[in-house]
Design a protein around this motif. Structure first.
Motif, PDB file in Angstrom:
ATOM      1  N   ARG A  89     -14.025  -2.700 -17.048  1.00 32.64           N
ATOM      2  CA  ARG A  89     -13.438  -3.393 -15.893  1.00 32.64           C
ATOM      3  C   ARG A  89     -12.261  -2.614 -15.305  1.00 32.64           C
ATOM      4  O   ARG A  89     -11.670  -3.035 -14.325  1.00 32.64           O
ATOM      5  N   TYR A  90     -11.904  -1.523 -15.942  1.00 29.64           N
ATOM      6  CA  TYR A  90     -10.678  -0.809 -15.590  1.00 29.64           C
ATOM      7  C   TYR A  90     -10.608  -0.459 -14.110  1.00 29.64           C
ATOM      8  O   TYR A  90      -9.607  -0.739 -13.452  1.00 29.64           O
ATOM      9  N   ASP A  91     -11.654   0.140 -13.567  1.00 28.44           N
ATOM     10  CA  ASP A  91     -11.625   0.568 -12.158  1.00 28.44           C
ATOM     11  C   ASP A  91     -11.390  -0.607 -11.221  1.00 28.44           C
ATOM     12  O   ASP A  91     -10.622  -0.499 -10.259  1.00 28.44           O
ATOM     13  N   ARG A  92     -12.029  -1.742 -11.514  1.00 22.77           N
ATOM     14  CA  ARG A  92     -11.905  -2.919 -10.644  1.00 22.77           C
ATOM     15  C   ARG A  92     -10.530  -3.570 -10.731  1.00 22.77           C
ATOM     16  O   ARG A  92     -10.157  -4.322  -9.833  1.00 22.77           O
ATOM     17  N   VAL A  93      -9.817  -3.307 -11.794  1.00 22.13           N
ATOM     18  CA  VAL A  93      -8.448  -3.821 -11.925  1.00 22.13           C
ATOM     19  C   VAL A  93      -7.455  -2.790 -11.397  1.00 22.13           C
ATOM     20  O   VAL A  93      -6.502  -3.136 -10.694  1.00 22.13           O
ATOM     21  N   TRP A  94      -7.669  -1.524 -11.718  1.00 25.66           N
ATOM     22  CA  TRP A  94      -6.740  -0.459 -11.356  1.00 25.66           C
ATOM     23  C   TRP A  94      -6.543  -0.349  -9.846  1.00 25.66           C
ATOM     24  O   TRP A  94      -5.420  -0.210  -9.371  1.00 25.66           O
ATOM     25  N   ILE A  95      -7.632  -0.436  -9.093  1.00 23.87           N
ATOM     26  CA  ILE A  95      -7.533  -0.253  -7.634  1.00 23.87           C
ATOM     27  C   ILE A  95      -6.633  -1.306  -6.983  1.00 23.87           C
ATOM     28  O   ILE A  95      -5.697  -0.951  -6.259  1.00 23.87           O
ATOM     29  N   PRO A  96      -6.837  -2.616  -7.205  1.00 23.53           N
ATOM     30  CA  PRO A  96      -5.929  -3.578  -6.565  1.00 23.53           C
ATOM     31  C   PRO A  96      -4.487  -3.467  -7.073  1.00 23.53           C
ATOM     32  O   PRO A  96      -3.539  -3.722  -6.323  1.00 23.53           O
ATOM     33  N   VAL A  97      -4.310  -3.075  -8.321  1.00 20.13           N
ATOM     34  CA  VAL A  97      -2.954  -2.863  -8.835  1.00 20.13           C
ATOM     35  C   VAL A  97      -2.297  -1.726  -8.054  1.00 20.13           C
ATOM     36  O   VAL A  97      -1.135  -1.829  -7.634  1.00 20.13           O
ATOM     37  N   GLN A  98      -3.033  -0.649  -7.834  1.00 17.72           N
ATOM     38  CA  GLN A  98      -2.495   0.482  -7.086  1.00 17.72           C
ATOM     39  C   GLN A  98      -2.249   0.115  -5.621  1.00 17.72           C
ATOM     40  O   GLN A  98      -1.278   0.580  -5.017  1.00 17.72           O
TER      41      GLN A  98
END
Length: 173
Positions: free
Chosen positions: A116-125
């Motif tokens: 799930r990392y990519d789907r969480v990382w993008i909105p965090v960034q």
């Protein structure tokens, strides 16, 4: 999982978006940088450290090549921006805090399952980018020290480019 992304983003925005309090700014001599300039330098430094740390983490934990590449790009760009910012802060005698926000951000993102990392990382960034952009725009508009305003002016187009890259990634992942 979306709530976790927003929780991580909230940690970053809280750490970066409001800007730090400037102790003793009212007692500073007239030649000292303004509270706005000091606040920008301190908040931008923390933002840069967060972006470097989470960029390194994305290179390791990212599932897509796009996120890994963005992470590498952020490490390169924010390292360059922070080197200039540190020189400016040093020349003005502005203390910069250690990477507490960066450690907190990477610790939060470490809890995200790899799948799930990519789907969480993008909105965090995206949230961090929005806070950093607002900080730079405040400095460009309201700052008084030419060197600090120059750092913000150099950062603004980099942040805009990162926003576009993150939006593109969000639409593809």
């Amino acid at each position: 999982m979306a709530l976790r992304a927003f929780g991580v983003a909230a940690v970053l925005v809280a750490a970066l978006g409001a800007g730090p309090a400037v102790a003793g700014a009212a007692d500073a001599p007239a030649a000292a940088p303004s509270a706005q300039d000091v606040g920008y330098l301190q908040a931008a430094h923390q933002s840069n450290l967060v972006e470097i740390a989470t960029g390194q983490q994305a290179q390791q934990k990212g599932q897509s090549q796009q996120v890994k590449d963005l992470g590498g790009r952020f490490v390169t760009d924010f390292t360059r921006l922070d080197q200039s910012l540190q020189q400016t802060a040093s020349s003005l005698g502005v203390p910069l805090a250690p990477a507490d926000a960066a450690r907190q951000a990477t610790k939060q993102l470490d809890k995200v399952p790899d799948g799930r990392y990519d789907r969480v990382w993008i909105p965090v960034q995206q949230a961090a980018n929005k806070a950093a952009t607002a900080n730079a725009q405040r400095e460009i508009t309201s700052g008084s020290d030419p060197a600090v305003k120059q750092d913000a002016s150099v950062a603004a187009p980099v942040l805009a480019e990162h926003a576009a890259l993150l939006n593109q990634a969000a639409s593809q992942i």
